[in-house]
Motif scaffolding. Sequence first.
Motif, mmCIF file in Angstrom:
data_model
loop_
_atom_site.group_PDB
_atom_site.id
_atom_site.type_symbol
_atom_site.label_atom_id
_atom_site.label_comp_id
_atom_site.label_asym_id
_atom_site.label_seq_id
_atom_site.Cartn_x
_atom_site.Cartn_y
_atom_site.Cartn_z
ATOM 1 N N PRO A 166 34.984 40.383 20.431
ATOM 2 C CA PRO A 166 33.930 39.125 20.356
ATOM 3 C C PRO A 166 33.916 38.248 21.704
ATOM 4 C CG PRO A 166 35.359 39.518 18.297
ATOM 5 C CD PRO A 166 35.829 40.300 19.401
ATOM 6 N N LEU A 167 32.939 37.667 21.847
ATOM 7 C CA LEU A 167 32.615 36.723 23.000
ATOM 8 C C LEU A 167 33.281 35.570 22.546
ATOM 9 C CD1 LEU A 167 28.978 37.342 23.919
ATOM 10 C CD2 LEU A 167 30.880 38.272 25.081
ATOM 11 N N GLN A 168 34.171 35.061 23.669
ATOM 12 C CA GLN A 168 34.615 33.637 23.376
ATOM 13 C C GLN A 168 33.769 32.714 24.133
ATOM 14 O OE1 GLN A 168 37.567 33.279 21.525
ATOM 15 N NE2 GLN A 168 36.886 35.398 21.085
ATOM 16 N N MET A 193 28.823 48.894 47.572
ATOM 17 C CA MET A 193 29.431 48.640 48.806
ATOM 18 C C MET A 193 30.019 47.248 49.015
ATOM 19 S SD MET A 193 29.159 51.673 50.654
ATOM 20 C CE MET A 193 29.064 51.239 52.399
ATOM 21 N N ASP A 194 29.562 46.111 48.804
ATOM 22 C CA ASP A 194 29.791 44.889 48.793
ATOM 23 C C ASP A 194 31.093 44.707 47.960
ATOM 24 O OD1 ASP A 194 27.720 44.658 50.838
ATOM 25 O OD2 ASP A 194 26.637 43.387 49.472
ATOM 26 N N MET A 195 31.026 45.164 46.754
ATOM 27 C CA MET A 195 31.926 44.926 45.774
ATOM 28 C C MET A 195 33.160 45.702 46.112
ATOM 29 S SD MET A 195 30.186 44.292 42.277
ATOM 30 C CE MET A 195 31.835 43.706 41.434
ATOM 31 N N LEU A 196 33.044 46.755 46.319
ATOM 32 C CA LEU A 196 34.291 47.737 46.649
ATOM 33 C C LEU A 196 34.700 47.363 48.132
ATOM 34 C CD1 LEU A 196 33.527 50.962 44.697
ATOM 35 C CD2 LEU A 196 34.221 48.579 43.725
ATOM 36 N N GLY A 197 34.228 46.727 49.221
ATOM 37 C CA GLY A 197 34.573 46.743 50.333
ATOM 38 C C GLY A 197 36.144 45.909 50.300
ATOM 39 N N ASN A 198 36.143 44.817 49.320
ATOM 40 C CA ASN A 198 37.509 44.273 49.374
ATOM 41 C C ASN A 198 38.327 44.924 48.302
ATOM 42 O OD1 ASN A 198 36.680 42.326 51.171
ATOM 43 N ND2 ASN A 198 35.390 41.271 49.628
ATOM 44 N N GLY A 199 38.114 46.013 47.705
ATOM 45 C CA GLY A 199 39.015 46.673 46.777
ATOM 46 C C GLY A 199 38.301 46.951 45.544
ATOM 47 N N VAL A 200 38.927 47.424 44.565
ATOM 48 C CA VAL A 200 38.707 47.260 43.134
ATOM 49 C C VAL A 200 38.254 46.012 42.559
ATOM 50 C CG1 VAL A 200 38.851 48.385 40.827
ATOM 51 C CG2 VAL A 200 40.005 49.542 42.985
ATOM 52 N N PRO A 201 37.093 45.812 42.118
ATOM 53 C CA PRO A 201 36.721 44.426 41.393
ATOM 54 C C PRO A 201 37.874 44.268 40.249
ATOM 55 C CG PRO A 201 34.632 45.652 41.780
ATOM 56 C CD PRO A 201 35.976 46.598 41.883
ATOM 57 N N GLU A 202 37.909 43.023 40.019
ATOM 58 C CA GLU A 202 38.695 42.508 38.748
ATOM 59 C C GLU A 202 37.800 41.996 37.589
ATOM 60 O OE1 GLU A 202 41.586 39.626 40.354
ATOM 61 O OE2 GLU A 202 42.712 41.152 41.554
ATOM 62 N N LEU A 203 38.480 41.524 36.716
ATOM 63 C CA LEU A 203 37.551 41.244 35.473
ATOM 64 C C LEU A 203 37.715 39.593 35.688
ATOM 65 C CD1 LEU A 203 39.254 42.951 32.490
ATOM 66 C CD2 LEU A 203 37.239 43.163 33.147
ATOM 67 N N ASP A 204 36.475 38.903 35.392
ATOM 68 C CA ASP A 204 36.352 37.462 35.647
ATOM 69 C C ASP A 204 37.130 36.942 34.477
ATOM 70 O OD1 ASP A 204 34.247 36.140 33.593
ATOM 71 O OD2 ASP A 204 33.851 38.180 33.988
ATOM 72 N N PRO A 205 37.552 35.667 34.571
ATOM 73 C CA PRO A 205 38.421 34.777 33.592
ATOM 74 C C PRO A 205 37.552 34.987 32.329
ATOM 75 C CG PRO A 205 38.400 33.703 35.742
ATOM 76 C CD PRO A 205 37.371 34.718 35.935
ATOM 77 N N LEU A 206 36.313 34.883 32.316
ATOM 78 C CA LEU A 206 35.600 34.874 30.719
ATOM 79 C C LEU A 206 35.861 36.435 30.104
ATOM 80 C CD1 LEU A 206 32.354 33.247 31.794
ATOM 81 C CD2 LEU A 206 34.534 32.338 30.930
ATOM 82 N N CYS A 207 35.812 37.469 30.789
ATOM 83 C CA CYS A 207 36.107 38.716 30.184
ATOM 84 C C CYS A 207 37.480 38.851 29.785
ATOM 85 C CB CYS A 207 35.932 39.755 31.211
ATOM 86 S SG CYS A 207 34.025 40.197 31.440
ATOM 87 N N ILE A 208 38.475 38.102 30.547
ATOM 88 C CA ILE A 208 39.936 38.327 30.211
ATOM 89 C C ILE A 208 40.260 37.376 28.990
ATOM 90 C CG2 ILE A 208 42.336 37.459 30.880
ATOM 91 C CD1 ILE A 208 41.416 38.210 33.753
ATOM 92 N N ALA A 209 39.599 36.398 28.757
ATOM 93 C CA ALA A 209 39.629 35.239 27.662
ATOM 94 C C ALA A 209 39.300 36.217 26.444
ATOM 95 C CB ALA A 209 38.733 34.046 27.881
ATOM 96 N N ASP A 210 38.198 36.871 26.569
ATOM 97 C CA ASP A 210 37.836 37.666 25.370
ATOM 98 C C ASP A 210 38.952 38.559 25.018
ATOM 99 O OD1 ASP A 210 35.315 36.457 25.603
ATOM 100 O OD2 ASP A 210 34.038 38.179 26.437
ATOM 101 N N LEU A 211 39.573 39.316 25.969
ATOM 102 C CA LEU A 211 40.529 40.362 25.594
ATOM 103 C C LEU A 211 41.617 39.684 24.915
ATOM 104 C CD1 LEU A 211 40.268 42.863 28.809
ATOM 105 C CD2 LEU A 211 39.103 43.074 26.576
ATOM 106 N N GLN A 212 42.135 38.699 25.609
ATOM 107 C CA GLN A 212 43.411 37.609 25.014
ATOM 108 C C GLN A 212 43.034 37.322 23.595
ATOM 109 O OE1 GLN A 212 43.625 34.825 28.147
ATOM 110 N NE2 GLN A 212 44.917 36.249 29.402
ATOM 111 N N ALA A 213 41.774 37.034 23.428
ATOM 112 C CA ALA A 213 41.497 36.624 21.916
ATOM 113 C C ALA A 213 41.567 37.633 20.918
ATOM 114 C CB ALA A 213 39.982 35.929 21.937
ATOM 115 N N ASN A 214 41.423 38.883 21.422
ATOM 116 C CA ASN A 214 41.482 40.210 20.630
ATOM 117 C C ASN A 214 42.686 40.895 20.762
ATOM 118 O OD1 ASN A 214 40.239 41.902 18.738
ATOM 119 N ND2 ASN A 214 39.222 43.065 20.400
ATOM 120 N N GLY A 215 43.830 40.171 21.296
ATOM 121 C CA GLY A 215 45.266 40.621 21.256
ATOM 122 C C GLY A 215 45.805 41.388 22.495
ATOM 123 N N GLY A 216 44.742 41.258 23.556
ATOM 124 C CA GLY A 216 45.392 41.570 24.674
ATOM 125 C C GLY A 216 46.043 40.372 25.581
#
Length: 256
Positions: A200-202, A232-255
């Motif tokens: 679920p979205l937080q 090309m732009d996003m991967l130029g600096n390596g693998v993109p990361e999850l932003d804080p909002l996505c991480i907050a969703d995962l943490q609220a669901n047990g991650g």
Amino acid sequence: MQITKFLSILLFTSLILVGCSDDDDNNLIPAIESPNVQPLGTSANDLLSDTNFRGVTIEIVSVQGFEPTTAAINTFRSFLEERLFKPDGITINQRTVSSSGLSPFNIEKIKQIETTTRTAFNEGDEITVYIYFADGTNDADDGSRVTLGTAYLNTSIVIYESTLRNLSANPNAPMLSTIEAATLNHEFSHLMGLVNIGTPLQSQHENTVSRGHCNVQNCLMESAIEFGNGMMDMLGNGVPELDPLCIADLQANGGR
């Protein structure tokens, strides 16, 4: 592909240009293994938390000659360790199989391959995920849109390694290991329920046009990751990361 996918109940596909496909046939895998034959996102909490499963096993099955790079698997493992709460640890097993000869693929063919090559299923307090590295392309590919990977069931992913290698061979393209890791991380994030498919979205950060994706720029789950410019732009600096909002969703669901 962009590393992107449109929301469907069962299927998420990564594309160079935004695209999607739907699939609702779960009958190709024996019913005895039904816990691993559920709609996409339904095992999000089981993957993220230790409530029902204290460990996770990733079964990577690659066609001979199309194995992922070691660097990509190491990046993928680090991503899982950062996001999953599994006290008994994360196990990644790899093996190779002969070509199915079924390329170009659709999800029905991939499911058929899974029935003959998947050997690990949920058991006790261990949840399992199947990832198939294919030696061909998706049958919906055309000159402007190609599929890199698809999360198609609750614990199933296909990566079109042949397509990834073709893309990495282009001038100025990101390294193959970067494309592989970005695709793996993106597809597994759909298994973890992102965005708004089982987790679920937080806060409101789901893309209202490309459902199941994040509207935060440069997030791993952003839909507009095009190989020509965006990827090309996003991967130029390596693998993109999850932003804080996505991480907050995962943490609220047990991650984590």
